[in-house]
Write a protein that holds these residues in place. Structure first.
Motif, PDB file in Angstrom:
ATOM      1  N   ASP A 183      54.572  32.337  54.472  1.00  0.00           N
ATOM      2  CA  ASP A 183      54.621  33.694  53.905  1.00  0.00           C
ATOM      3  C   ASP A 183      53.777  34.670  54.721  1.00  0.00           C
ATOM      4  OD1 ASP A 183      56.251  32.764  51.914  1.00  0.00           O
ATOM      5  OD2 ASP A 183      54.646  32.473  50.462  1.00  0.00           O
ATOM      6  N   LEU A 184      52.613  34.221  55.148  1.00  0.00           N
ATOM      7  CA  LEU A 184      51.731  35.076  55.935  1.00  0.00           C
ATOM      8  C   LEU A 184      52.347  35.392  57.284  1.00  0.00           C
ATOM      9  CD1 LEU A 184      49.050  36.531  56.311  1.00  0.00           C
ATOM     10  CD2 LEU A 184      48.050  34.360  57.070  1.00  0.00           C
ATOM     11  N   LEU A 185      52.954  34.386  57.911  1.00  0.00           N
ATOM     12  CA  LEU A 185      53.585  34.596  59.221  1.00  0.00           C
ATOM     13  C   LEU A 185      54.717  35.619  59.119  1.00  0.00           C
ATOM     14  CD1 LEU A 185      53.754  30.969  60.681  1.00  0.00           C
ATOM     15  CD2 LEU A 185      52.262  32.830  61.387  1.00  0.00           C
ATOM     16  N   ALA A 186      55.509  35.533  58.039  1.00  0.00           N
ATOM     17  CA  ALA A 186      56.606  36.484  57.867  1.00  0.00           C
ATOM     18  C   ALA A 186      56.087  37.906  57.682  1.00  0.00           C
ATOM     19  CB  ALA A 186      57.466  36.072  56.672  1.00  0.00           C
ATOM     20  N   GLN A 187      54.946  38.057  57.009  1.00  0.00           N
ATOM     21  CA  GLN A 187      54.374  39.381  56.784  1.00  0.00           C
ATOM     22  C   GLN A 187      53.855  40.009  58.068  1.00  0.00           C
ATOM     23  OE1 GLN A 187      54.196  41.389  54.096  1.00  0.00           O
ATOM     24  NE2 GLN A 187      55.372  39.976  52.826  1.00  0.00           N
ATOM     25  N   ILE A 200      62.651  34.293  64.225  1.00  0.00           N
ATOM     26  CA  ILE A 200      63.037  33.047  63.549  1.00  0.00           C
ATOM     27  C   ILE A 200      61.852  32.095  63.484  1.00  0.00           C
ATOM     28  CG2 ILE A 200      64.495  30.994  63.745  1.00  0.00           C
ATOM     29  CD1 ILE A 200      66.664  32.834  64.922  1.00  0.00           C
ATOM     30  N   LEU A 201      61.066  32.037  64.544  1.00  0.00           N
ATOM     31  CA  LEU A 201      59.876  31.178  64.537  1.00  0.00           C
ATOM     32  C   LEU A 201      58.890  31.617  63.461  1.00  0.00           C
ATOM     33  CD1 LEU A 201      59.200  30.797  68.386  1.00  0.00           C
ATOM     34  CD2 LEU A 201      60.251  29.139  66.848  1.00  0.00           C
ATOM     35  N   TYR A 202      58.869  32.909  63.151  1.00  0.00           N
ATOM     36  CA  TYR A 202      57.977  33.444  62.123  1.00  0.00           C
ATOM     37  C   TYR A 202      58.624  33.441  60.731  1.00  0.00           C
ATOM     38  CZ  TYR A 202      54.345  35.120  65.328  1.00  0.00           C
ATOM     39  OH  TYR A 202      53.323  35.202  66.248  1.00  0.00           O
ATOM     40  N   ASN A 203      59.821  32.896  60.635  1.00  0.00           N
ATOM     41  CA  ASN A 203      60.538  32.819  59.358  1.00  0.00           C
ATOM     42  C   ASN A 203      60.796  34.209  58.773  1.00  0.00           C
ATOM     43  OD1 ASN A 203      61.801  31.202  57.351  1.00  0.00           O
ATOM     44  ND2 ASN A 203      60.054  31.483  55.986  1.00  0.00           N
ATOM     45  N   LEU A 204      61.166  35.140  59.633  1.00  0.00           N
ATOM     46  CA  LEU A 204      61.448  36.502  59.180  1.00  0.00           C
ATOM     47  C   LEU A 204      62.800  36.535  58.465  1.00  0.00           C
ATOM     48  CD1 LEU A 204      59.879  39.204  59.599  1.00  0.00           C
ATOM     49  CD2 LEU A 204      61.539  39.740  61.383  1.00  0.00           C
TER      50      LEU A 204
END
Length: 221
Positions: A45-49, A118-122
């Motif tokens: 979740d943090l990576l996507a933000q 994609i690596l950040y799960n956006l």
């Protein structure tokens, strides 16, 4: 238009022959984007933000890395002076250089950005907004960076001065680009930051080539 196409082909051929510069931009972008999660952990979740901000910061730094040689090599070997003295308008050559810079730096960054996202799960919705913001923002980075490169022609340590000169003017692109994707992630409308980025691009297209051409002529005098 014919002169522009010929000049654009010339610039792209030169950049292709010096493929190391273009590939360095992409490598720098990927390295920054991939290494950043090591500092904040692997929370999805943090990576996507933080993904939009990280991608935009990495793109901005990568573009800055490629600006110094936009005009300096032609300036040092006398080619720029010959182009200024030729019958063709110098602004057409400037436009070709700015366009070739975007085609070999901004466009590859746009192509690479979805892989990083994609690596950040956006989420897919914010990924589309990210690509649209980069389509509006990366040309503005090339235009503003080109102006900075023209203003620092012939100066010592021009690369360092160029970074300090350009950064304040490209920060709005970074801010609005990140804001658009973050709004999409949070389920909000990204229309306002995208419209502001479109306005920035329109203004830079209208005035930056003219000022850049004048700066080059001043450097050649």
């Amino acid at each position: 238009m014919t002169v522009f196409i010929v000049a654009l082909r010339r610039e792209i051929k030169i950049i292709v022959r010096q493929a190391g510069d273009a590939s360095l931009v992409i490598m720098f972008f990927v390295v920054i984007s991939v290494l950043f999660p090591l500092g904040i952990g692997s929370k999805i979740d943090l990576l996507a933000q933080v993904a939009p901000t990280v991608i935009w910061v990495a793109a901005l730094l990568s573009v800055l890395l490629s600006l110094e040689h936009m005009f300096s090599r032609d300036f040092e070997d006398g080619s720029l002076e010959q182009l200024a003295l030729s019958p063709q308008p110098l602004i057409v050559v400037v436009l070709a250089k700015l366009a070739s810079h975007w085609l070999t730096s901004g466009l590859p960054l746009m192509v690479t950005a979805p892989v990083i996202a994609i690596l950040y799960n956006l989420p897919n919705a914010s990924l589309q907004v990210l690509l649209l913001s980069m389509a509006l923002g990366t040309p503005a980075l090339s235009l503003i960076g080109g102006l900075g490169a023209a203003l620092t022609l012939g100066t010592r340590r021009g690369g360092l001065l160029l970074s300090f000169l350009v950064l304040p003017f490209v920060l709005p692109v970074l801010i609005f680009g990140s804001a658009a994707s973050n709004a999409a992630i949070n389920g909000l409308s990204a229309e306002t930051p995208l419209l502001l980025m479109g306005a920035i691009l329109a203004v830079t297209i209208a005035i930056v080539p003219v000022i850049t051409t004048a700066a080059i002529r001043q450097a050649l005098d």
